[in-house]
Design an enzyme around this catalytic site. Structure first.
Site, short mmCIF file in Angstrom:
data_model
loop_
_atom_site.label_atom_id
_atom_site.label_comp_id
_atom_site.label_asym_id
_atom_site.label_seq_id
_atom_site.Cartn_x
_atom_site.Cartn_y
_atom_site.Cartn_z
N ALA A 1 0.83 -1.22 0.00
CA ALA A 1 0.00 0.00 0.00
C ALA A 1 0.86 1.26 0.00
O ALA A 1 1.84 1.35 0.75
CB ALA A 1 -0.92 0.02 1.21
N GLY B 1 7.15 0.65 4.86
CA GLY B 1 7.99 -0.17 3.99
C GLY B 1 7.86 0.20 2.52
O GLY B 1 8.84 0.20 1.77
N CYS B 2 6.66 0.54 2.11
CA CYS B 2 6.42 0.87 0.70
C CYS B 2 7.04 2.22 0.34
O CYS B 2 7.51 2.41 -0.79
CB CYS B 2 4.92 0.85 0.41
N THR B 3 7.06 3.13 1.28
CA THR B 3 7.72 4.41 1.06
C THR B 3 9.22 4.23 0.95
O THR B 3 9.86 4.78 0.04
CB THR B 3 7.35 5.39 2.19
N ALA C 1 9.89 2.65 -2.45
CA ALA C 1 9.73 3.63 -3.54
C ALA C 1 10.93 4.56 -3.62
O ALA C 1 11.44 4.85 -4.71
CB ALA C 1 8.44 4.42 -3.36
#
Length: 183
Positions: free
Chosen positions: A62, A67-69, A72
């Site tokens: 998401a 973690g996704c930030t 990215a």
């Protein structure tokens, strides 16, 4: 005792979340979906992108989560390295396109596109669904060659090695060596 059992069950689910991704050697399922690059929406088709060179396709749970930030930012920082290898990157999550418009600018730094898989068809076709939260993608990275074959797959909820591993796989492939990235 109940808390300990619950933690063991959760730990087992969490550790087995990475068992089902499409294996190396598989044909990469083609897809077309809405993507955002620098806050601008366009239609992304994997087959069209593969005509330009290899593609690193990564799934993440998401937008705007910790973690996704991190992931990215890592992919954005490595964009020039991917370009030097003739490759492009695309991130895919279940987020809607309006969320991804913001994420593509702030966290992807307008360096690579992120695509919406709101109906989860893409993540399901790649067997990249979280085992313990099936409405979300697992953190899985694939390296796909221009002939549409998956030459590398890496699953780990920890975002730390996705960029390094996919770059190494591309370097090996480009050098004509067997892909030998340790997971």
């Amino acid at each position: 005792m109940k808390n300990r059992i619950a933690m063991l069950v959760f730990g087992t689910l969490f550790s087995t979340a990475a068992l089902a991704a499409l294996p190396v050697g598989s044909a990469a399922p083609d897809f077309t979906t809405q993507a955002s690059l620098g806050g601008k929406v366009y239609s992304y088709t994997l087959a069209e992108e593969l005509k330009k060179g290899p593609v690193v396709l990564y799934f993440y749970p998401a937008a705007f989560t910790k973690g996704c930030t991190i992931e990215a930012h890592d992919f954005a920082d490595a964009t020039d390295k991917y370009k030097a290898l003739g490759a492009t990157v695309i991130g895919v999550s279940k987020d809607d396109i309006s969320t991804l418009n913001k994420f593509s600018v702030s966290e992807c730094r307008s360096k690579f596109p992120v695509a919406s898989d709101a109906d989860q068809k893409i993540m399901k076709s790649y067997d990249a669904v979280l085992a313990f939260k099936t409405s979300m993608a697992d953190r899985v990275s694939f390296v796909i060659t221009p002939d549409g074959k998956i030459i590398y797959e890496y699953q780990a909820l920890n975002p730390d090695k996705h960029v390094a591993n996919t770059l190494k796989a591309l370097e090996d492939w480009k050098a004509g060596k067997p892909v030998s990235v340790a997971n």
